[in-house]
Design a protein around this motif. Sequence first.
Motif, PDB file in Angstrom:
ATOM      1  N   TRP A   1       0.844  -1.196   0.000  1.00 16.81           N
ATOM      2  CA  TRP A   1       0.000   0.000   0.000  1.00 16.81           C
ATOM      3  C   TRP A   1       0.882   1.250   0.000  1.00 16.81           C
ATOM      4  CZ3 TRP A   1      -4.296   2.387  -0.961  1.00 16.81           C
ATOM      5  CH2 TRP A   1      -4.579   3.621  -0.365  1.00 16.81           C
ATOM      6  N   PRO A   2       0.744   2.125  -1.018  1.00 13.25           N
ATOM      7  CA  PRO A   2       1.607   3.316  -1.128  1.00 13.25           C
ATOM      8  C   PRO A   2       1.061   4.479  -0.301  1.00 13.25           C
ATOM      9  CG  PRO A   2       0.188   3.183  -3.041  1.00 13.25           C
ATOM     10  CD  PRO A   2      -0.186   2.017  -2.162  1.00 13.25           C
ATOM     11  N   HIS A   3       1.168   4.378   1.015  1.00 16.17           N
ATOM     12  CA  HIS A   3       0.503   5.352   1.867  1.00 16.17           C
ATOM     13  C   HIS A   3       1.031   6.770   1.663  1.00 16.17           C
ATOM     14  CE1 HIS A   3      -2.013   6.619   5.142  1.00 16.17           C
ATOM     15  NE2 HIS A   3      -0.984   7.184   5.751  1.00 16.17           N
ATOM     16  N   GLN A   4       2.324   6.908   1.595  1.00 19.31           N
ATOM     17  CA  GLN A   4       2.900   8.246   1.431  1.00 19.31           C
ATOM     18  C   GLN A   4       2.436   8.879   0.125  1.00 19.31           C
ATOM     19  OE1 GLN A   4       7.170   8.407   1.821  1.00 19.31           O
ATOM     20  NE2 GLN A   4       7.306  10.497   1.024  1.00 19.31           N
ATOM     21  N   GLU A   5       2.435   8.095  -0.958  1.00 21.32           N
ATOM     22  CA  GLU A   5       2.010   8.620  -2.252  1.00 21.32           C
ATOM     23  C   GLU A   5       0.518   8.971  -2.257  1.00 21.32           C
ATOM     24  OE1 GLU A   5       3.751   5.969  -1.735  1.00 21.32           O
ATOM     25  OE2 GLU A   5       5.501   5.856  -3.061  1.00 21.32           O
ATOM     26  N   PHE A   6      -0.309   8.128  -1.592  1.00 20.81           N
ATOM     27  CA  PHE A   6      -1.740   8.397  -1.545  1.00 20.81           C
ATOM     28  C   PHE A   6      -2.043   9.672  -0.755  1.00 20.81           C
ATOM     29  CE2 PHE A   6      -5.990   7.656   0.435  1.00 20.81           C
ATOM     30  CZ  PHE A   6      -6.743   7.652  -0.734  1.00 20.81           C
ATOM     31  N   MET A   7      -1.406   9.825   0.407  1.00 16.54           N
ATOM     32  CA  MET A   7      -1.639  11.022   1.205  1.00 16.54           C
ATOM     33  C   MET A   7      -1.113  12.264   0.486  1.00 16.54           C
ATOM     34  SD  MET A   7      -3.371   9.846   3.632  1.00 16.54           S
ATOM     35  CE  MET A   7      -3.504  11.393   4.547  1.00 16.54           C
ATOM     36  N   SER A   8      -0.028  12.117  -0.256  1.00 12.37           N
ATOM     37  CA  SER A   8       0.481  13.248  -1.046  1.00 12.37           C
ATOM     38  C   SER A   8      -0.505  13.637  -2.136  1.00 12.37           C
ATOM     39  CB  SER A   8       1.846  12.891  -1.660  1.00 12.37           C
ATOM     40  OG  SER A   8       2.818  12.671  -0.668  1.00 12.37           O
ATOM     41  N   LEU A   9      -1.130  12.630  -2.754  1.00 13.32           N
ATOM     42  CA  LEU A   9      -2.151  12.916  -3.771  1.00 13.32           C
ATOM     43  C   LEU A   9      -3.302  13.715  -3.168  1.00 13.32           C
ATOM     44  CD1 LEU A   9      -3.633  12.534  -6.500  1.00 13.32           C
ATOM     45  CD2 LEU A   9      -4.426  10.316  -5.630  1.00 13.32           C
ATOM     46  N   LEU A  10      -3.786  13.284  -1.990  1.00 15.16           N
ATOM     47  CA  LEU A  10      -4.896  13.992  -1.356  1.00 15.16           C
ATOM     48  C   LEU A  10      -4.495  15.411  -0.957  1.00 15.16           C
ATOM     49  CD1 LEU A  10      -6.459  11.241   0.955  1.00 15.16           C
ATOM     50  CD2 LEU A  10      -7.029  11.816  -1.402  1.00 15.16           C
ATOM     51  N   THR A  11      -3.290  15.555  -0.420  1.00 14.79           N
ATOM     52  CA  THR A  11      -2.825  16.876   0.006  1.00 14.79           C
ATOM     53  C   THR A  11      -2.630  17.798  -1.186  1.00 14.79           C
ATOM     54  OG1 THR A  11      -1.717  15.877   1.914  1.00 14.79           O
ATOM     55  CG2 THR A  11      -1.036  18.108   1.276  1.00 14.79           C
ATOM     56  N   ARG A  12      -2.027  17.264  -2.223  1.00 14.28           N
ATOM     57  CA  ARG A  12      -1.773  18.060  -3.424  1.00 14.28           C
ATOM     58  C   ARG A  12      -3.078  18.453  -4.113  1.00 14.28           C
ATOM     59  NH1 ARG A  12       1.511  14.785  -5.229  1.00 14.28           N
ATOM     60  NH2 ARG A  12       0.209  13.513  -6.608  1.00 14.28           N
ATOM     61  N   SER A  13      -4.023  17.540  -4.135  1.00 11.68           N
ATOM     62  CA  SER A  13      -5.276  17.793  -4.849  1.00 11.68           C
ATOM     63  C   SER A  13      -6.229  18.695  -4.070  1.00 11.68           C
ATOM     64  CB  SER A  13      -5.980  16.464  -5.141  1.00 11.68           C
ATOM     65  OG  SER A  13      -5.162  15.608  -5.922  1.00 11.68           O
ATOM     66  N   LYS A  14      -6.151  18.660  -2.732  1.00 12.02           N
ATOM     67  CA  LYS A  14      -7.079  19.429  -1.879  1.00 12.02           C
ATOM     68  C   LYS A  14      -8.538  19.083  -2.221  1.00 12.02           C
ATOM     69  CE  LYS A  14      -3.874  23.315  -1.396  1.00 12.02           C
ATOM     70  NZ  LYS A  14      -3.659  24.769  -1.599  1.00 12.02           N
ATOM     71  N   CYS A  15      -8.779  17.791  -2.449  1.00 17.61           N
ATOM     72  CA  CYS A  15     -10.120  17.336  -2.830  1.00 17.61           C
ATOM     73  C   CYS A  15     -10.937  16.992  -1.593  1.00 17.61           C
ATOM     74  CB  CYS A  15     -10.033  16.122  -3.753  1.00 17.61           C
ATOM     75  SG  CYS A  15      -9.065  14.760  -3.071  1.00 17.61           S
ATOM     76  N   SER A  16     -12.247  16.923  -1.763  1.00 14.48           N
ATOM     77  CA  SER A  16     -13.168  16.575  -0.675  1.00 14.48           C
ATOM     78  C   SER A  16     -13.761  15.204  -0.968  1.00 14.48           C
ATOM     79  CB  SER A  16     -14.273  17.628  -0.550  1.00 14.48           C
ATOM     80  OG  SER A  16     -13.735  18.892  -0.228  1.00 14.48           O
ATOM     81  N   LEU A  17     -13.101  14.155  -0.491  1.00 12.91           N
ATOM     82  CA  LEU A  17     -13.558  12.802  -0.775  1.00 12.91           C
ATOM     83  C   LEU A  17     -14.830  12.489  -0.004  1.00 12.91           C
ATOM     84  CD1 LEU A  17     -10.424  10.457  -0.921  1.00 12.91           C
ATOM     85  CD2 LEU A  17     -11.879  11.228  -2.786  1.00 12.91           C
ATOM     86  N   GLU A  18     -15.831  11.964  -0.724  1.00  9.51           N
ATOM     87  CA  GLU A  18     -17.073  11.532  -0.107  1.00  9.51           C
ATOM     88  C   GLU A  18     -17.134  10.018   0.037  1.00  9.51           C
ATOM     89  OE1 GLU A  18     -20.182  13.105  -2.503  1.00  9.51           O
ATOM     90  OE2 GLU A  18     -19.590  15.197  -2.214  1.00  9.51           O
TER      91      GLU A  18
END
Length: 580
Positions: free
Chosen positions: A427-444
Amino acid sequence: MNVPAPGFLVNLFVTDEEAREVRETMQQNQLLMASLDAEIAKAQAALRQLVSQRTEAQKLLESNSAPSDTEVKAIREIIRSKEREMEKLEGEVAEARAALNAMIDRRAEVVEESGPSSSAVDKFDADIEGARSVLKEHSSLPFVAFPPEVLGEIFVHCLPRDTLFIKTSLKDCPLLLTQISSTWRSVALATPALWTSIEVKLSVNSCLPNLALIKTWIARSGSCPLSFYIEESIQKDYYEEGMITSAAILQLYAPHYHRWRNIRLQYQDWRIDTGFLKLPRDTPPQSLESLHLARDFWQPAEYDQLSLMLSAPRLRNCTWVSNTDLGTFHAPFPQLTTLYLERPLIAEDFMHILSEGARIESCQFFVLASAGSNFTRPSYPVLSHNLRSLDLTADLFGPLFNQLELPCLTHISLRRFDIVPHPAPVWPHQEFMSLLTRSKCSLEQISLSDMDISPDQMIDCIRHTSPSLEKLILTNDRRMRHVIVNDDVLRLLTWTTPDAGGSHLNVCPRLSMVKFWNCHSSSDGVITDMVESRWKARDGGPVKLLNIAFLMLEKTTHPEDLRRLDMLNEGRVGISIIRR
């Protein structure tokens, strides 16, 4: 004097002619009652339809996609209003029929006492006719008072909303509407919008519906755009000459090629003729908006027709389930808003499709990232895209996450292709969290399948997406034996009131659905604490109540959980439990 019929009472002092008139009058009354019974039956059928619609509305209130509090209040008031109207209507029908029966009985007594020509009998005849008028008014229901155009529009809104393709069932609209009354039938048959969609299923032994009904369906559709779904489950080895296949159905629709709007074609055997070669070859279907094609392989002779269909100017939604490469047909990626592909792609092709398809909002891909030779080089640019929903099956996710920025993303579904347990986490946790931080998206919605994310990493994801998260779906293959949800995750999700003390900070106020499948291990009672804290309305509770929970629990280690969850489910359904 004629002998009276059995059970027929008559005054012995009347003449034969008067007795005949009484007998005819009673026979007419019997016909009247039969007519009234038929009219009441129609009214009751219409009432059952209204009750069914009320039930569907109630299901909506308890559904996964729940309306807002304001909408719930408005819908409940409409339901209560319709229930009161139906109760009043049923009461008036019962009273009118009882009064009619009493008048007919009393009329017979008057005839015996005074003869059939008395003024009293005339008065009863007038009252009986009035009672019949009341029953006719109620049996027609308010809809009949509407102009046919308005009634037809109401009928269109009765069609199923959860599918593009209508099943030809007498229990469902539109065929159901033709059985209520002659007025409803005539309006339904004269409303083309009711007959624009159909689902056809073909097998070795049957064609459902039959060809005659399909032809009738098309004829009733007038000039409206057409939607049809053909599912052919016939294998070449069992094919016989004269067997109805999808080619025969397409021949019925070929003259209306310009009206095709939503098409779904699903084949079991690629060796059977599809009928494509008999379709128009000079122009694409101008009205085509949605195209779903599922076939293992496409024959080269069909390539031109496929390319023509894919070049439809209004095509926005495309699903391609095939081992034949979609790129062969110059797919219109720039104009698509939805794209579902089940054929494996290399990472470079995945990025190329997204870069071309700037308008794609929802997509499903199967990517073999390890097959991309130059994809992971540092100079490869990060792609910013307005995707809202991403469904991704892959063998490696980290390199893909590193190259994306998705500010509009609300739904993400990730599925690992290789489910064989690895000695080290993938599981690429660091890459996934970076994607969320970079995107500033609101996941539902977060859906993870066959992932070896740890409980601590899951807590990190939950905290990051807390303000917007509504659905959390975690499922693993049972062979993985990997725990994602433990006591710590469940306690984080457990809602506590402000006066409960402690330093617990409530997360995910909008959470309405959870699914924990083969990824859960906790102490008995902890998971129920979490569900119960979000299941019952209370002051200071979450913004949304949890209304759907899918859980898998061991009977021997979770008896308290099972007992309490069953009690919650009795009060308000929505909890599904697999007992192992």
